[in-house]
Scaffold this active site. Structure first.
Site, PDB file in Angstrom:
ATOM      1  N   HIS A  62      64.966  24.643  44.734  1.00 20.88           N
ATOM      2  CA  HIS A  62      64.273  24.868  46.014  1.00 20.88           C
ATOM      3  C   HIS A  62      65.293  25.086  47.137  1.00 20.88           C
ATOM      4  CE1 HIS A  62      60.359  23.987  44.473  1.00 20.88           C
ATOM      5  NE2 HIS A  62      60.452  22.681  44.449  1.00 20.88           N
TER       6      HIS A  62
ATOM      7  N   GLY B 169      44.702  25.819  42.670  1.00 16.43           N
ATOM      8  CA  GLY B 169      45.249  27.021  42.024  1.00 16.43           C
ATOM      9  C   GLY B 169      44.531  28.293  42.432  1.00 16.43           C
TER      10      GLY B 169
HETATM   11  P1  A3P Z   1      47.492  24.325  45.082  1.00 21.90           P
HETATM   12  O1  A3P Z   1      47.917  23.033  45.693  1.00 21.90           O
HETATM   13  O2  A3P Z   1      47.138  25.366  46.111  1.00 21.90           O
HETATM   14  O3  A3P Z   1      46.435  24.179  44.052  1.00 21.90           O
HETATM   15  P2  A3P Z   1      54.644  24.118  42.861  1.00 21.90           P
HETATM   16  O4  A3P Z   1      54.699  24.050  41.378  1.00 21.90           O
HETATM   17  O5  A3P Z   1      55.622  25.091  43.447  1.00 21.90           O
HETATM   18  O6  A3P Z   1      54.738  22.764  43.465  1.00 21.90           O
HETATM   19  O7  A3P Z   1      53.237  24.746  43.274  1.00 21.90           O
HETATM   20  C1  A3P Z   1      52.051  24.027  43.055  1.00 21.90           C
HETATM   21  C2  A3P Z   1      50.905  24.959  43.347  1.00 21.90           C
HETATM   22  O8  A3P Z   1      50.803  25.938  42.290  1.00 21.90           O
HETATM   23  C3  A3P Z   1      49.575  24.223  43.385  1.00 21.90           C
HETATM   24  O9  A3P Z   1      48.773  24.938  44.327  1.00 21.90           O
HETATM   25  C4  A3P Z   1      49.094  24.421  41.952  1.00 21.90           C
HETATM   26  O10 A3P Z   1      47.721  24.213  41.754  1.00 21.90           O
HETATM   27  C5  A3P Z   1      49.493  25.879  41.731  1.00 21.90           C
HETATM   28  N1  A3P Z   1      49.516  26.228  40.302  1.00 21.90           N
HETATM   29  C6  A3P Z   1      50.178  25.624  39.303  1.00 21.90           C
HETATM   30  N2  A3P Z   1      49.887  26.183  38.119  1.00 21.90           N
HETATM   31  C7  A3P Z   1      48.989  27.175  38.376  1.00 21.90           C
HETATM   32  C8  A3P Z   1      48.297  28.109  37.551  1.00 21.90           C
HETATM   33  N3  A3P Z   1      48.417  28.134  36.232  1.00 21.90           N
HETATM   34  N4  A3P Z   1      47.452  28.982  38.157  1.00 21.90           N
HETATM   35  C9  A3P Z   1      47.286  28.974  39.502  1.00 21.90           C
HETATM   36  N5  A3P Z   1      47.923  28.100  40.329  1.00 21.90           N
HETATM   37  C10 A3P Z   1      48.766  27.209  39.772  1.00 21.90           C
END
Ligand code: A3P
Length: 286
Positions: free
Chosen positions: A99, A250
């Site tokens: 990050h 998601g």
């Molecule tokens: P939301 O909080 O909007 O649902 P990171 O991994 O960078 O921390 O990001 C997390 C975000 O990615 C979360 O968003 C999560 O739900 C979403 N995410 C993870 N896997 C996903 C998938 N297979 N399809 C869509 N969104 C996904």
């Protein structure tokens, strides 16, 4: 638990970062065959870690079912890096995650030919996801209010620094790096085309049935149920899942359910001022 480690003027959660681990990341010795995933938090990092693992797993689901994402594609800046690197499969290219912003990590990456995948997401959705994550993660302070959170985000004063500087900084290095810029929205709307773009970039083209396999195991429904990516393995003291889920919704444009018209206007003005001259088509409407 919510201690803070300030590095280059940016706040990081002290629980998983130390000055030493952050410094070590900035002088990391990349190998040319490394694959580095770079994201601002909440941009779909875990999703992409899953996609990358699946591209290289050649149909064998063992790692997907038995190795957590943070061990399959470790974060360079976290204090457990050495241990995590030691457990990577030496027969595969190393999947690494960060990050860190371009100012901090760019020089180390530029010294190699490592492939870089930069994943971005509509910053309003990043903000909303991050806001909920602050409530869930005990290593981050509870947000005061959504209003304050928006201001902090726009001022670039939140954890991990400014979203705007993050995206612009890495895009600025794109001509000098072996980099693919990809978005959460593309993966959401055109998963197969995006997967093909990724696998071509990685020099690892997939057959159509292999693509089906990857797409099935990186779906939101599959990942929500998988303890290897849904963070349910993490103790409650670290992530309090009674206060929300890591794989929360998601979806795209959840920001519309959170932003007031005034917050939206303020956001758009700053977005335009900071990103307007980028000359890049980003697949979201603000
Ligand atoms: P939301 O909080 O909007 O649902 P990171 O991994 O960078 O921390 O990001 C997390 C975000 O990615 C979360 O968003 C999560 O739900 C979403 N995410 C993870 N896997 C996903 C998938 N297979 N399809 C869509 N969104 C996904």
């Amino acid at each position: 638990m919510d201690t803070v480690e300030v590095f280059n003027g940016i706040r990081f959660p002290g629980f998983i970062h130390t000055q030493e681990s952050l410094r070590a990341a900035c002088s990391f010795l990349f190998q040319d065959k490394d694959i580095l995933l770079v994201t601002f938090p909440k941009s779909g990092t875990t999703w992409m870690q899953q996609v990358l693992s699946l591209i290289f797993c050649q149909g064998h689901l063992w790692p997907i079912h038995h190795i957590p994402n943070w061990q399959r594609a470790p974060w360079l800046e976290q204090s457990n890096l050495v241990k995590m690197l030691g457990s990577l499969d030496p027969g595969q290219p190393r999947l690494l995650t960060s990050h860190l912003n371009a100012e901090a990590l760019g020089p180390a990456v530029l010294r190699s030919k490592a492939r870089v995948i930069y994943m971005a997401r509509n910053p309003k959705d990043v903000l909303v996801s991050f806001y909920h994550f602050h409530k869930l993660a005990n290593f981050l302070p509870d947000p005061n209010s959504f209003e304050d959170f928006v201001d902090e985000f726009l001022e670039g004063k939140g954890f991990f620094g400014s979203w705007f500087e993050h995206v612009k900084g890495w895009l600025g290095l794109k001509p000098d790096l072996n980099m693919l810029f990809v978005t959460y929205e593309e993966l959401h709307q055109e998963p197969r085309t995006t997967l093909q773009k990724l696998s071509d970039f990685l020099g690892h083209p997939l057959k159509s049935e292999e693509e089906d396999f990857v797409l099935e195991h990186c779906s939101f429904s599959f990942m929500s149920q998988s303890s290897m990516v849904n963070y349910s393995l993490v103790p409650k003291e670290v992530m309090d899942t009674s206060r929300g889920r890591f794989l929360r919704k998601g979806v795209m444009e959840d920001w519309k359910k959170h932003f007031s018209p005034e917050q939206n206007e303020k956001f758009n003005a700053i977005y335009q001022a900071k990103m307007g001259d980028l000359g890049l088509h980003l697949p979201w409407t603000m």
